[in-house]
Scaffold this active site. Sequence first.
Site, mmCIF file in Angstrom:
data_model
loop_
_atom_site.group_PDB
_atom_site.id
_atom_site.type_symbol
_atom_site.label_atom_id
_atom_site.label_comp_id
_atom_site.label_asym_id
_atom_site.label_seq_id
_atom_site.Cartn_x
_atom_site.Cartn_y
_atom_site.Cartn_z
ATOM 1 N N GLU A 3 81.947 38.330 20.273
ATOM 2 C CA GLU A 3 80.841 38.309 21.138
ATOM 3 C C GLU A 3 80.926 39.397 22.297
ATOM 4 O OE1 GLU A 3 82.407 35.645 19.924
ATOM 5 O OE2 GLU A 3 80.713 34.095 19.394
ATOM 6 N N GLU B 246 82.998 29.748 14.799
ATOM 7 C CA GLU B 246 82.687 28.561 15.451
ATOM 8 C C GLU B 246 82.120 27.448 14.300
ATOM 9 O OE1 GLU B 246 79.946 30.634 18.097
ATOM 10 O OE2 GLU B 246 81.188 29.721 19.606
#
Length: 258
Positions: A132, A112
């Site tokens: 995640e 990210e």
Amino acid sequence: PEAYETITVERKGRAALLTLNRPQALNALNLQVMEDVVAAVEALDRDPGCGCIVITGSAKAFAAGADIKEMHPQGYLDMYLSDWFTAWDRLGQARTPTVAAVSGYALGGGCELAMLCDILIAADTAVFGQPEIKLGVIPGIGGSQRLTRAIGKAKAMDLCLTGRTMDAAEAERAGLVSRVVPADELLGEALAVAGTVAAMSLPTAMMAKEAVGRAFETTLAEGVRFERRLFHAVFATADQKEGMSAFIDKRPPDFHHR
Ligand code: CO8
């Protein structure tokens, strides 16, 4: 130069090199890293002597994600009241062009962070992913949105739902990264790109960045209108005259960045 706890910042002419430096945790992004990166980028962003910012990590890890040990004990109200990770948005708001130079792991928050940068250059050792889900959570620094816009639904769903990783070749095919280079050439290539960008007119580079960024925020017609307004505006700069004079005179331009 200012001292930061978790990063180093070096000036390379008109470019700047920001290196994540938490090797013991594979550059896991804890709140201190966020604070340091955002403060450093905002300071460079205010400096007209800086025309491009490179963000890199180590050979083994750009960043292995948000810091799992720091997040583990947090509850909903801790996350909500502290607005966990929202400060990262300020990196995306920098007006100075940014380059992510990724070697090794760029997982979760690391991927990210790379996607918050404007140009993404990968070493052939780079590994991207949003794992995640394997921790019982989902991306929290924009990954579900930026990855989907970058590589489309098919691969974004695959990566976010299975947690699998993507190597540099797949990342380039998918359009996540613009160039892949041998690992030992990564920093040289990233700094060369940054030097090239930083030698352009700074306001023009900022406007080019703003115009491309607009494509992610608006309709085509509005985006084209936005571009047209900026295109007309660059004719108010001395650098437009310099750039076009240099072409006509058959010499390299010497931008004054204004
Ligand atoms: N957080 C904290 N510590 C980490 C992290 C991390 N993300 N990644 C690695 N470390 C630490 C390890 O715990 C280890 O520390 P120690 O030596 O004290 O045990 C050290 O770094 C070295 O790591 P490994 O021994 O695991 O190194 P390996 O080479 O064996 O493995 C891997 C490398 C594959 C990268 C492995 O470390 C790994 O899988 N890391 C986690 C990757 C991951 O899941 N990242 C996503 C994290 S979640 C996230 O980024 C976004 C969450 C969004 C939440 C939204 C909230 C609003």
